[in-house]
Write a protein that holds these residues in place. Structure first.
Motif, PDB file in Angstrom:
ATOM      1  N   ASP A   1     -53.038 -13.860  -6.923  1.00  0.00           N
ATOM      2  CA  ASP A   1     -52.691 -15.264  -7.109  1.00  0.00           C
ATOM      3  C   ASP A   1     -51.519 -15.406  -8.077  1.00  0.00           C
ATOM      4  OD1 ASP A   1     -54.805 -15.649  -5.480  1.00  0.00           O
ATOM      5  OD2 ASP A   1     -56.099 -16.622  -6.968  1.00  0.00           O
ATOM      6  N   VAL A   2     -50.684 -16.434  -7.849  1.00  0.00           N
ATOM      7  CA  VAL A   2     -49.520 -16.658  -8.721  1.00  0.00           C
ATOM      8  C   VAL A   2     -49.698 -18.018  -9.396  1.00  0.00           C
ATOM      9  CG1 VAL A   2     -47.001 -16.744  -8.829  1.00  0.00           C
ATOM     10  CG2 VAL A   2     -48.103 -15.345  -7.075  1.00  0.00           C
ATOM     11  N   LYS A   3     -49.634 -18.005 -10.733  1.00  0.00           N
ATOM     12  CA  LYS A   3     -49.897 -19.229 -11.510  1.00  0.00           C
ATOM     13  C   LYS A   3     -48.688 -20.166 -11.492  1.00  0.00           C
ATOM     14  CE  LYS A   3     -54.035 -18.711 -13.348  1.00  0.00           C
ATOM     15  NZ  LYS A   3     -54.575 -18.624 -11.985  1.00  0.00           N
ATOM     16  N   LYS A   4     -48.937 -21.450 -11.731  1.00  0.00           N
ATOM     17  CA  LYS A   4     -47.937 -22.514 -11.744  1.00  0.00           C
ATOM     18  C   LYS A   4     -46.751 -22.142 -12.640  1.00  0.00           C
ATOM     19  CE  LYS A   4     -47.915 -27.571 -12.278  1.00  0.00           C
ATOM     20  NZ  LYS A   4     -47.035 -28.002 -13.316  1.00  0.00           N
ATOM     21  N   GLY A   5     -45.550 -22.355 -12.110  1.00  0.00           N
ATOM     22  CA  GLY A   5     -44.339 -22.171 -12.905  1.00  0.00           C
ATOM     23  C   GLY A   5     -43.841 -20.728 -13.012  1.00  0.00           C
ATOM     24  N   SER A   6     -44.511 -19.756 -12.358  1.00  0.00           N
ATOM     25  CA  SER A   6     -44.153 -18.332 -12.580  1.00  0.00           C
ATOM     26  C   SER A   6     -43.120 -17.817 -11.579  1.00  0.00           C
ATOM     27  CB  SER A   6     -45.389 -17.441 -12.423  1.00  0.00           C
ATOM     28  OG  SER A   6     -46.501 -18.009 -13.009  1.00  0.00           O
ATOM     29  N   LEU A   7     -42.634 -16.610 -11.893  1.00  0.00           N
ATOM     30  CA  LEU A   7     -41.844 -15.820 -10.938  1.00  0.00           C
ATOM     31  C   LEU A   7     -42.722 -14.643 -10.522  1.00  0.00           C
ATOM     32  CD1 LEU A   7     -39.121 -14.642  -9.662  1.00  0.00           C
ATOM     33  CD2 LEU A   7     -38.889 -13.411 -11.829  1.00  0.00           C
ATOM     34  N   ALA A   8     -42.769 -14.353  -9.237  1.00  0.00           N
ATOM     35  CA  ALA A   8     -43.456 -13.126  -8.787  1.00  0.00           C
ATOM     36  C   ALA A   8     -42.411 -12.244  -8.140  1.00  0.00           C
ATOM     37  CB  ALA A   8     -44.549 -13.477  -7.803  1.00  0.00           C
ATOM     38  N   ILE A   9     -42.351 -11.007  -8.571  1.00  0.00           N
ATOM     39  CA  ILE A   9     -41.349 -10.094  -8.009  1.00  0.00           C
ATOM     40  C   ILE A   9     -41.944  -8.698  -7.927  1.00  0.00           C
ATOM     41  CG2 ILE A   9     -40.282  -9.895 -10.330  1.00  0.00           C
ATOM     42  CD1 ILE A   9     -37.598  -9.372  -8.808  1.00  0.00           C
ATOM     43  N   SER A  10     -41.815  -8.060  -6.799  1.00  0.00           N
ATOM     44  CA  SER A  10     -42.223  -6.651  -6.704  1.00  0.00           C
ATOM     45  C   SER A  10     -41.115  -5.963  -5.949  1.00  0.00           C
ATOM     46  CB  SER A  10     -43.541  -6.519  -5.943  1.00  0.00           C
ATOM     47  OG  SER A  10     -43.350  -6.743  -4.580  1.00  0.00           O
ATOM     48  N   ARG A  11     -40.467  -4.996  -6.649  1.00  0.00           N
ATOM     49  CA  ARG A  11     -39.314  -4.366  -6.015  1.00  0.00           C
ATOM     50  C   ARG A  11     -39.210  -2.935  -6.520  1.00  0.00           C
ATOM     51  NH1 ARG A  11     -34.449  -8.612  -6.511  1.00  0.00           N
ATOM     52  NH2 ARG A  11     -35.433  -9.988  -5.018  1.00  0.00           N
ATOM     53  N   SER A  12     -38.888  -1.997  -5.690  1.00  0.00           N
ATOM     54  CA  SER A  12     -38.596  -0.662  -6.204  1.00  0.00           C
ATOM     55  C   SER A  12     -37.149  -0.701  -6.693  1.00  0.00           C
ATOM     56  CB  SER A  12     -38.785   0.391  -5.120  1.00  0.00           C
ATOM     57  OG  SER A  12     -38.297  -0.103  -3.905  1.00  0.00           O
ATOM     58  N   PRO A  13     -36.848   0.025  -7.780  1.00  0.00           N
ATOM     59  CA  PRO A  13     -35.500  -0.054  -8.342  1.00  0.00           C
ATOM     60  C   PRO A  13     -34.448   0.434  -7.345  1.00  0.00           C
ATOM     61  CG  PRO A  13     -36.911   1.451  -9.598  1.00  0.00           C
ATOM     62  CD  PRO A  13     -37.717   0.953  -8.472  1.00  0.00           C
ATOM     63  N   LEU A  14     -33.282  -0.151  -7.386  1.00  0.00           N
ATOM     64  CA  LEU A  14     -32.192   0.204  -6.470  1.00  0.00           C
ATOM     65  C   LEU A  14     -31.523   1.475  -6.962  1.00  0.00           C
ATOM     66  CD1 LEU A  14     -30.261  -0.802  -4.137  1.00  0.00           C
ATOM     67  CD2 LEU A  14     -28.865  -1.787  -5.967  1.00  0.00           C
ATOM     68  N   LYS A  15     -31.362   2.457  -6.069  1.00  0.00           N
ATOM     69  CA  LYS A  15     -30.589   3.658  -6.426  1.00  0.00           C
ATOM     70  C   LYS A  15     -29.167   3.427  -5.972  1.00  0.00           C
ATOM     71  CE  LYS A  15     -34.148   7.108  -6.320  1.00  0.00           C
ATOM     72  NZ  LYS A  15     -35.080   7.436  -5.250  1.00  0.00           N
ATOM     73  N   TYR A  16     -28.206   3.923  -6.746  1.00  0.00           N
ATOM     74  CA  TYR A  16     -26.821   3.608  -6.459  1.00  0.00           C
ATOM     75  C   TYR A  16     -25.998   4.873  -6.677  1.00  0.00           C
ATOM     76  CZ  TYR A  16     -22.424   0.998  -6.770  1.00  0.00           C
ATOM     77  OH  TYR A  16     -21.173   0.522  -6.569  1.00  0.00           O
ATOM     78  N   VAL A  17     -25.414   5.387  -5.633  1.00  0.00           N
ATOM     79  CA  VAL A  17     -24.637   6.637  -5.776  1.00  0.00           C
ATOM     80  C   VAL A  17     -23.215   6.375  -5.298  1.00  0.00           C
ATOM     81  CG1 VAL A  17     -24.526   9.087  -5.178  1.00  0.00           C
ATOM     82  CG2 VAL A  17     -26.742   7.936  -5.251  1.00  0.00           C
ATOM     83  N   GLU A  18     -22.274   6.416  -6.191  1.00  0.00           N
ATOM     84  CA  GLU A  18     -20.881   6.135  -5.825  1.00  0.00           C
ATOM     85  C   GLU A  18     -20.320   7.240  -4.932  1.00  0.00           C
ATOM     86  OE1 GLU A  18     -17.949   5.123  -8.805  1.00  0.00           O
ATOM     87  OE2 GLU A  18     -19.336   3.555  -9.518  1.00  0.00           O
ATOM     88  N   ASN A  19     -19.521   6.888  -3.957  1.00  0.00           N
ATOM     89  CA  ASN A  19     -18.834   7.807  -3.047  1.00  0.00           C
ATOM     90  C   ASN A  19     -19.751   8.696  -2.206  1.00  0.00           C
ATOM     91  OD1 ASN A  19     -16.197   6.980  -3.586  1.00  0.00           O
ATOM     92  ND2 ASN A  19     -16.255   8.106  -5.532  1.00  0.00           N
ATOM     93  N   PHE A  20     -21.021   8.350  -2.134  1.00  0.00           N
ATOM     94  CA  PHE A  20     -21.983   9.152  -1.372  1.00  0.00           C
ATOM     95  C   PHE A  20     -21.584   9.246   0.100  1.00  0.00           C
ATOM     96  CE2 PHE A  20     -25.741   9.667   1.260  1.00  0.00           C
ATOM     97  CZ  PHE A  20     -26.382  10.725   0.637  1.00  0.00           C
ATOM     98  N   PHE A  21     -21.116   8.158   0.653  1.00  0.00           N
ATOM     99  CA  PHE A  21     -20.727   8.090   2.068  1.00  0.00           C
ATOM    100  C   PHE A  21     -19.717   9.182   2.403  1.00  0.00           C
ATOM    101  CE2 PHE A  21     -17.975   6.727   5.486  1.00  0.00           C
ATOM    102  CZ  PHE A  21     -18.834   6.121   6.408  1.00  0.00           C
ATOM    103  N   TYR A  22     -18.699   9.310   1.589  1.00  0.00           N
ATOM    104  CA  TYR A  22     -17.607  10.263   1.868  1.00  0.00           C
ATOM    105  C   TYR A  22     -18.096  11.695   1.775  1.00  0.00           C
ATOM    106  CZ  TYR A  22     -15.109   5.928   1.366  1.00  0.00           C
ATOM    107  OH  TYR A  22     -14.717   4.636   1.525  1.00  0.00           O
ATOM    108  N   LYS A  23     -18.992  11.935   0.774  1.00  0.00           N
ATOM    109  CA  LYS A  23     -19.522  13.298   0.635  1.00  0.00           C
ATOM    110  C   LYS A  23     -20.404  13.637   1.831  1.00  0.00           C
ATOM    111  CE  LYS A  23     -19.735  12.918  -4.317  1.00  0.00           C
ATOM    112  NZ  LYS A  23     -20.708  12.418  -5.283  1.00  0.00           N
ATOM    113  N   PHE A  24     -21.269  12.691   2.215  1.00  0.00           N
ATOM    114  CA  PHE A  24     -22.255  12.935   3.270  1.00  0.00           C
ATOM    115  C   PHE A  24     -21.580  13.221   4.610  1.00  0.00           C
ATOM    116  CE2 PHE A  24     -25.480  11.586   6.390  1.00  0.00           C
ATOM    117  CZ  PHE A  24     -26.542  12.394   5.967  1.00  0.00           C
ATOM    118  N   PHE A  25     -20.551  12.453   4.919  1.00  0.00           N
ATOM    119  CA  PHE A  25     -19.888  12.625   6.214  1.00  0.00           C
ATOM    120  C   PHE A  25     -18.621  13.462   6.113  1.00  0.00           C
ATOM    121  CE2 PHE A  25     -22.271   8.629   7.086  1.00  0.00           C
ATOM    122  CZ  PHE A  25     -23.040   9.095   8.136  1.00  0.00           C
ATOM    123  N   ASN A  26     -18.500  14.154   4.996  1.00  0.00           N
ATOM    124  CA  ASN A  26     -17.289  14.949   4.755  1.00  0.00           C
ATOM    125  C   ASN A  26     -16.027  14.107   4.909  1.00  0.00           C
ATOM    126  OD1 ASN A  26     -18.483  17.398   4.152  1.00  0.00           O
ATOM    127  ND2 ASN A  26     -18.887  17.741   6.337  1.00  0.00           N
TER     128      ASN A  26
END
Ligand code: UD1
Ligand code: MG
Length: 429
Positions: free
Chosen positions: A404-429
């Motif tokens: 249950d979520v009480k009046k006035g609240s925020l409910a959030i469930s999220r796994s943290p975002l992983k972020y890898v710069e330039n991964f695309f270029y490495k993966f596909f050469n």
């Protein structure tokens, strides 16, 4: 009420339907065919009898959903098959008896009243058709009906007759009492034909008069093709009545509306809409290709391409495309896209984001979801019922709400975002 008895013949096997469901229970605009004949008959008389045999208990049970004061008579089909056999041994409360085939769902009481305005021993009716096939042919000579010949027994000349028997008769009780026991089954069907009463009575100098009626009202439904044709006529009737009452229907031929549906006030129904069961629509806009079943829609906009399943009460609400709602009460809600809202109540000012799903079933039982006022539900939210979300709540996109979520609240469930710069270029050469 008129001083007549009415008998509806509904005992037949309906073999030409090729169905396990008795013919008279085949549905037209959401209701069994027999419902319509009984309903119209009851407008004229308190003495309505229905003759049954094939799956009699099932027919009684179905009709019991709509009528509680019908007398059922069981035909002795083994010994006396046929429409004439159906009337053997029946006792009537009145001197005149109106007999209707049970496979005429388009018949209206106003048409039946016309039979009562004629004086004769027998008043029957005929339809003139370019294609008379399937019906009994009416042999008329010197302006008098001589006899009715069933298609199976007709010779080539008789088959060409374009006047066919519509299957409704008003007969004096004494005519029935006298002639029904005299019928024989010496014909190609080996059945006792009610229609032979006309030949016998005419031969004895009794007066037989026939009124011309139209197939739009008296069509006999024997096959699935007949059923589809009768459905089209019934649909046109239903939609014409609604349009007469001010409902706007876009491309009416593409819209399907069942008999018990009520549409009230200023409504706009777009093409491809289906309104089913005991649906009630008031001051609403139902957009194209939406289905609403056994629900009330009031001051709302639904669709395009939405599905409102039974037991919904939707008021002052906007439901958009690919949204399914079932057994829910929504007031002042916006659910614009791609959601499933089942077994829920959702209150004013709440916005349901795209991809919101009420997870109402755990594989064994269904559970309720209650959502209060001014709740903002982000996209791709799963609400695992049973759960209560109080007023003024924000549910972040992608959240799985498990408590249950009480009046006035925020409910959030999220796994943290992983972020890898330039991964695309490495993966596909
Ligand atoms: C009947 C008429 C035909 C007429 C047509 C109009 C006869 C012999 N023929 O033919 O002249 O043009 O209707 O639609 O009447 N029923 C019983 N008991 C029975 C047989 C039938 O109650 O033993 C009931 C059926 O359930 C049906 C009605 O009588 O509701 C008519 O029977 P159906 O077999 O449809 O007759 P049709 O061949 O259409
Ligand atoms: Mg028939």
């Amino acid at each position: 009420m008129k001083n007549i008895s009415i008998v509806i013949l509904a005992a037949g096997f309906g073999t030409r339907m090729k169905s396990s469901l008795p013919k008279v229970l085949q549905k037209i605009s959401g209701l069994p065919m027999l419902y319509y004949s009984i309903k119209e008959a009851k407008k004229l008389s308190n003495d309505v009898k229905v003759v049954l045999f094939h799956k009699a208990e099932l027919v009684k049970e179905e009709m019991g959903k709509y009528f509680d004061d019908i007398e059922y008579i069981l035909q002795d089909v083994e010994r006396y098959p046929g429409t004439g056999g159906a009337l053997r041994g029946i006792e009537y409360n009145h001197d005149k008896v109106l007999i209707l085939n049970g496979d005429m769902p388009l018949v209206q009481s106003s048409e039946l009243e016309k039979f009562l305005s004629l004086e004769a021993d027998i008043v029957m009716s005929h339809i003139t058709l370019n294609d008379p096939s399937g019906y009994g042919r009416v042999v008329i000579a010197e302006d008098e009906v001589k006899k009715i010949v069933e298609e199976k027994d007709a010779n080539e000349a008789e088959k060409g007759i374009k006047e066919v028997n519509a299957g409704v008769y008003l007969m004096k009780k004494e005519i029935l009492d006298h002639y029904i026991p005299l019928l024989s089954n010496e014909n190609n069907s080996k059945e006792y034909y009610l229609t032979d009463v006309i030949f016998l009575a005419n031969d004895d100098g009794k007066s037989v008069r026939s009124i011309e009626v139209s197939e739009d009202n008296f069509k006999g439904v024997n096959s699935k093709k007949d059923l589809a044709e009768a459905e089209e006529i019934m649909q046109e009737r239903i939609k014409d009545t609604l349009m007469k009452n001010g409902v706007t229907i876009r491309l009416p031929k593409s819209v399907y509306i069942e008999s018990l549906v009520e549409v009230e006030g200023e409504c706009y129904i777009e093409n491809g809409v289906s309104l089913l069961g005991k649906t009630k629509i008031k001051n609403s806009h139902i957009k194209s290709n939406t289905i609403v079943e056994d629900s009330a829609i009031i001051e709302s906009q639904i669709g395009p391409l939405a599905r409102i399943r039974p037991k919904c009460h939707i008021e002052d609400t906007h439901i958009g495309n690919f949204t399914e709602v079932k057994n829910s009460t929504l007031k002042g809600v916006k659910a614009g896209h791609l959601s499933y809202l089942g077994d829920s109540t959702i209150d004013e000012g709440t916005n349901v984001g795209a991809g919101t799903i009420t997870c109402n079933y755990d594989g064994k039982k269904k559970y309720q979801t209650k959502i209060g006022k001014n709740v903002f539900i982000g996209s791709d939210t799963q609400i695992v019922a049973p759960v209560i979300i109080e007023d003024d709540v924000i549910i972040a996109a992608g959240t799985t709400v498990t408590k249950d979520v009480k009046k006035g609240s925020l409910a959030i469930s999220r796994s943290p975002l992983k972020y890898v710069e330039n991964f695309f270029y490495k993966f596909f050469n």
